[in-house]
Motif scaffolding. Structure first.
Motif, mmCIF file in Angstrom:
data_model
loop_
_atom_site.group_PDB
_atom_site.id
_atom_site.type_symbol
_atom_site.label_atom_id
_atom_site.label_comp_id
_atom_site.label_asym_id
_atom_site.label_seq_id
_atom_site.Cartn_x
_atom_site.Cartn_y
_atom_site.Cartn_z
ATOM 1 N N ARG A 107 30.565 46.485 30.124
ATOM 2 C CA ARG A 107 31.514 47.484 31.100
ATOM 3 C C ARG A 107 32.601 46.914 31.743
ATOM 4 O O ARG A 107 33.899 47.214 31.941
ATOM 5 C CB ARG A 107 30.433 47.735 31.935
ATOM 6 N N ARG A 108 32.467 45.275 32.282
ATOM 7 C CA ARG A 108 33.472 44.119 33.513
ATOM 8 C C ARG A 108 34.115 44.353 31.953
ATOM 9 O O ARG A 108 36.158 43.880 32.518
ATOM 10 C CB ARG A 108 32.599 43.682 33.440
ATOM 11 N N TYR A 109 34.457 43.949 31.138
ATOM 12 C CA TYR A 109 35.106 43.769 29.726
ATOM 13 C C TYR A 109 35.927 44.779 29.547
ATOM 14 O O TYR A 109 36.898 44.192 29.453
ATOM 15 C CB TYR A 109 34.707 42.991 28.868
ATOM 16 N N ASP A 110 35.145 45.539 29.626
ATOM 17 C CA ASP A 110 35.925 47.215 29.359
ATOM 18 C C ASP A 110 37.382 47.138 30.265
ATOM 19 O O ASP A 110 38.270 47.870 30.242
ATOM 20 C CB ASP A 110 35.725 48.285 29.322
ATOM 21 N N MET A 111 36.806 47.151 31.741
ATOM 22 C CA MET A 111 37.950 47.373 32.823
ATOM 23 C C MET A 111 39.246 45.918 33.158
ATOM 24 O O MET A 111 40.245 46.401 32.864
ATOM 25 C CB MET A 111 36.780 47.314 34.179
ATOM 26 N N TRP A 112 38.667 44.618 32.159
ATOM 27 C CA TRP A 112 40.253 44.403 32.298
ATOM 28 C C TRP A 112 40.645 44.271 31.324
ATOM 29 O O TRP A 112 42.128 44.577 30.712
ATOM 30 C CB TRP A 112 38.834 42.458 32.284
ATOM 31 N N ASP A 113 39.945 44.996 29.983
ATOM 32 C CA ASP A 113 40.772 45.349 28.717
ATOM 33 C C ASP A 113 42.021 46.676 29.048
ATOM 34 O O ASP A 113 42.785 46.067 28.831
ATOM 35 C CB ASP A 113 40.078 45.224 26.951
ATOM 36 N N ALA A 114 41.102 47.177 30.035
ATOM 37 C CA ALA A 114 42.242 48.410 30.317
ATOM 38 C C ALA A 114 43.230 47.913 30.852
ATOM 39 O O ALA A 114 44.609 48.325 30.649
ATOM 40 C CB ALA A 114 40.979 49.425 30.894
ATOM 41 N N GLU A 115 42.443 47.303 32.323
ATOM 42 C CA GLU A 115 43.511 46.453 33.011
ATOM 43 C C GLU A 115 44.328 45.300 32.815
ATOM 44 O O GLU A 115 46.040 46.338 33.049
ATOM 45 C CB GLU A 115 43.276 45.273 34.672
ATOM 46 N N TRP A 116 44.663 44.739 31.527
ATOM 47 C CA TRP A 116 45.194 44.019 31.480
ATOM 48 C C TRP A 116 46.008 44.870 30.216
ATOM 49 O O TRP A 116 47.129 44.691 29.982
ATOM 50 C CB TRP A 116 44.907 43.070 30.272
ATOM 51 N N SER A 117 45.923 46.180 30.164
ATOM 52 C CA SER A 117 46.446 47.230 28.486
ATOM 53 C C SER A 117 47.471 47.462 29.554
ATOM 54 O O SER A 117 48.377 47.869 29.000
ATOM 55 C CB SER A 117 45.619 48.112 27.730
ATOM 56 N N ARG A 118 47.511 47.784 31.421
ATOM 57 C CA ARG A 118 47.865 48.616 31.800
ATOM 58 C C ARG A 118 49.182 47.211 32.257
ATOM 59 O O ARG A 118 50.786 48.200 31.946
ATOM 60 C CB ARG A 118 47.668 48.949 33.096
ATOM 61 N N ILE A 119 48.804 46.404 32.931
ATOM 62 C CA ILE A 119 49.934 45.297 33.071
ATOM 63 C C ILE A 119 50.472 43.652 32.060
ATOM 64 O O ILE A 119 51.430 43.604 32.361
ATOM 65 C CB ILE A 119 49.162 44.783 34.019
ATOM 66 N N GLY A 120 49.652 44.615 31.022
ATOM 67 C CA GLY A 120 50.335 43.207 29.996
ATOM 68 C C GLY A 120 51.737 42.870 29.640
ATOM 69 O O GLY A 120 52.092 41.634 29.602
ATOM 70 N N PRO A 121 51.937 44.585 28.941
ATOM 71 C CA PRO A 121 53.145 44.486 28.949
ATOM 72 C C PRO A 121 54.894 43.737 30.293
ATOM 73 O O PRO A 121 55.528 43.533 29.027
ATOM 74 C CB PRO A 121 53.649 45.722 28.261
ATOM 75 N N ASP A 122 54.266 44.435 31.226
ATOM 76 C CA ASP A 122 55.074 44.165 31.967
ATOM 77 C C ASP A 122 54.657 42.021 32.766
ATOM 78 O O ASP A 122 55.523 42.296 34.316
ATOM 79 C CB ASP A 122 55.158 44.788 33.676
ATOM 80 N N TRP A 123 53.540 42.428 31.918
ATOM 81 C CA TRP A 123 53.396 40.484 33.211
ATOM 82 C C TRP A 123 54.712 39.268 32.910
ATOM 83 O O TRP A 123 54.919 39.564 31.606
ATOM 84 C CB TRP A 123 52.197 40.115 31.908
#
Length: 201
Positions: free
Chosen positions: A178-194
């Motif tokens: 569940r933690r990894y899924d949350m990390w993936d979702a968060e990275w998908s949200r902020i990753g393109p603007d990193w």
């Protein structure tokens, strides 16, 4: 397990301590309490149940088995029939004896029995038989029953601890997933603007 509990206590007021970290620590604490409290109870209950059943079995054996005199016809050491000299050296000093005896009903029985007694052909020796006159082992003693019951209790307690640890690990795996899924979702949200300047504006 202990590391997670100690970590929870040290970092309980730290803002970097995540909710999932607290869940993991509480899970480890709960598993430890169950292992310390519940497992001994399960072991004691298992030992008590096994002890009662074994004592009943021992009593039935004492009532249904009898010692009779048997006459040895031929004797052979067990070690002589073992093809592996090294393994036979660790075997108890037992002998295969072809003997005949009278059963409780007076009928003559003949068979090969195993004994630790040092008998020679033509000598009499004692054996245990059941109600039908068939050769069998000596009845179980109370001490043996207690020893087997203690082993059963230890096995039950160890099995309970193993089941609790397996449950804890399975739950931990679910939490980590569940933690990894949350990390993936968060990275998908902020990753393109990193790394983009002013991306948070």
């Amino acid at each position: 397990m202990m590391r997670a509990i100690v970590g929870l206590w040290r970092w309980r007021d730290n803002p970097l301590c995540r909710r999932s970290d607290r869940r993991e620590a509480w899970l480890a604490l709960g598993a430890m309490i169950l292992a310390v409290v519940v497992a001994p109870i399960i072991g004691w209950l298992g030992a008590s149940a096994a002890h009662g059943a074994l004592l009943k079995n021992a009593e039935e054996q004492r009532q249904g088995r009898h010692q009779v005199w048997a006459m040895a016809e031929s004797v052979q050491d067990r070690a002589l029939t073992d093809s592996d000299p090294e393994s036979s050296s660790h075997q108890p000093d037992r002998r295969h004896v072809v003997a005949h005896w009278a059963g409780p009903d007076g009928e003559t029985h003949k068979s090969t029995v195993t004994t630790r007694q040092h008998v020679q052909p033509g000598e009499r020796f004692r054996i245990w038989t059941d109600a039908a006159g068939t050769a069998t082992t000596r009845p179980m003693s109370s001490q043996t029953a207690s020893s087997y019951a203690a082993l059963a209790g230890l096995a039950a307690g160890a099995g309970a601890v193993g089941a609790m640890e397996a449950g804890r690990r399975l739950t931990m795996r679910q939490l980590l997933r569940r933690r990894y899924d949350m990390w993936d979702a968060e990275w998908s949200r902020i990753g393109p603007d990193w790394g983009r300047t002013g991306s948070n504006n």
